[in-house]
Write an enzyme that holds these catalytic residues in place. Sequence first.
Site, mmCIF file in Angstrom:
data_model
loop_
_atom_site.group_PDB
_atom_site.id
_atom_site.type_symbol
_atom_site.label_atom_id
_atom_site.label_comp_id
_atom_site.label_asym_id
_atom_site.label_seq_id
_atom_site.Cartn_x
_atom_site.Cartn_y
_atom_site.Cartn_z
ATOM 1 N N SER A 101 0.763 -1.082 0.043
ATOM 2 C CA SER A 101 -0.400 -0.285 0.475
ATOM 3 C C SER A 101 1.106 0.624 0.154
ATOM 4 C CB SER A 101 -1.118 -0.031 1.484
ATOM 5 O OG SER A 101 -0.521 0.284 2.129
ATOM 6 N N HIS B 59 2.392 5.730 5.940
ATOM 7 C CA HIS B 59 2.161 5.746 4.631
ATOM 8 C C HIS B 59 1.780 7.363 4.574
ATOM 9 C CE1 HIS B 59 -0.608 2.188 4.797
ATOM 10 N NE2 HIS B 59 -0.193 2.059 3.398
ATOM 11 N N ASP C 39 -1.820 6.159 11.876
ATOM 12 C CA ASP C 39 -1.213 6.016 10.518
ATOM 13 C C ASP C 39 0.309 6.795 10.635
ATOM 14 O OD1 ASP C 39 0.131 5.371 8.201
ATOM 15 O OD2 ASP C 39 -2.210 5.411 7.116
#
Length: 416
Positions: free
Chosen positions: A143, A387, A384
């Site tokens: 991702s 990312h 997070d």
Amino acid sequence: MDHQQQFFSLCSVPYVFNIKKHFFVSLLSLSLLIFSTVVILNLVDSSSFEPLLRFGLLSPSSQTLTKDCDYSKGRWVRRTSSLMYGEECRFLDSGFRCRKNGRKDSGYLDWRWQPHGCDLPRFNASDFLERSRNGRIVFVGDSIGRNQWESLMCMLSQAVHNKSEIYEVYGNPITKHKGFLSMRFPQQNLTVEYHRTPFLVVIGRPPEHSPQEIKTTVRVDEFNWQSKKWVDSDVLVFNSGHWWNEEKTVLAGSYFEEGRKVNKTMGALEAFGKSLKTWKSWVLEKLDPDKSYVFFRSYSPVHYRNGTWNLGGLCDAETGPETDKRRMEPDAAHNRYIYEVIEEMRHQHSKVKFLNITYLTEFRKDGHPSRYREGGTPVDAPQDCSHWCLPGVPDTWNEILYAQLVSMNYRTKFNF
């Protein structure tokens, strides 16, 4: 006056001196013209010359592109130019739109990467699209690779007047829940694709009569079955690493398999190294070295403070790049494996490159979504810190990708 007298008259000192004088004046004027042109090109924003670029009157190759420049080493400096795109870019996953998700500070947007000893060429979306005409740019990995793919989509789309003409080939929405997305730029007959394959190799059922704790196996010697879709790509950007740890493999019941035998003593890093050998074999056997430009991106650092991702790790207090190098993590062990495999391939496939972004990214503890997640995320969900907000750090990765491609004289094989 006879011919002999005319000849001696032309050879007289005043006449010869006059010719030399005019010659040197002309040479000086030409030199001043060339010098002033170079100065103007360096002072004026290169975007001012996009009409010339578009019609082939000025090529990006006229920019200073140092083939030996190490873009991976440098420092973050304050940005003086505007961002290439904003959060309104329709190709962004909602989880990467940090400002829209509630982040108040915008300082993380105010930085650009300045390599040591050279400059990172300005990203030229028009030129990149033209070089890629009738081609395929494919991102393969986890991702974080999708993060970079969405960044490039937004960067390239800035050169398209009618952005609504860009479409997903199979009608799918841009979402992290989709494992395959292919966006088409119809004017250039170009697709920019993302294929989600975190391990690059096959994940499958264990052999018969395996112990009960073995739920799945990572077949380190068998390349992903989807790879047949990548063979005709012009640019391939691979990444892997974030899933190659004990937590996401052995502790989750996924053991490593080689030669149809499960090896319960094989560690994650050893298995990662073996999977890269499998990747290397596939590249050398399946890809045309005259057509395919292949990159393997280095490990993207995470910045969890005061705990791991699932044990209270945080990064929401960070508002600027790291200034204390003593707090920076050492280079990820994964990178050594990637680098060594690419070095082994160098003489067999000259267009295989190591896209090294780890050091420059390690500084950017401020660039993650942290607690500013997409709508519907539970309040107590982990932050997070792996990312990246977009616009953000992956834009720099793509600037380096573009610079390396231009230095390699990249152009699709069927670019007419």
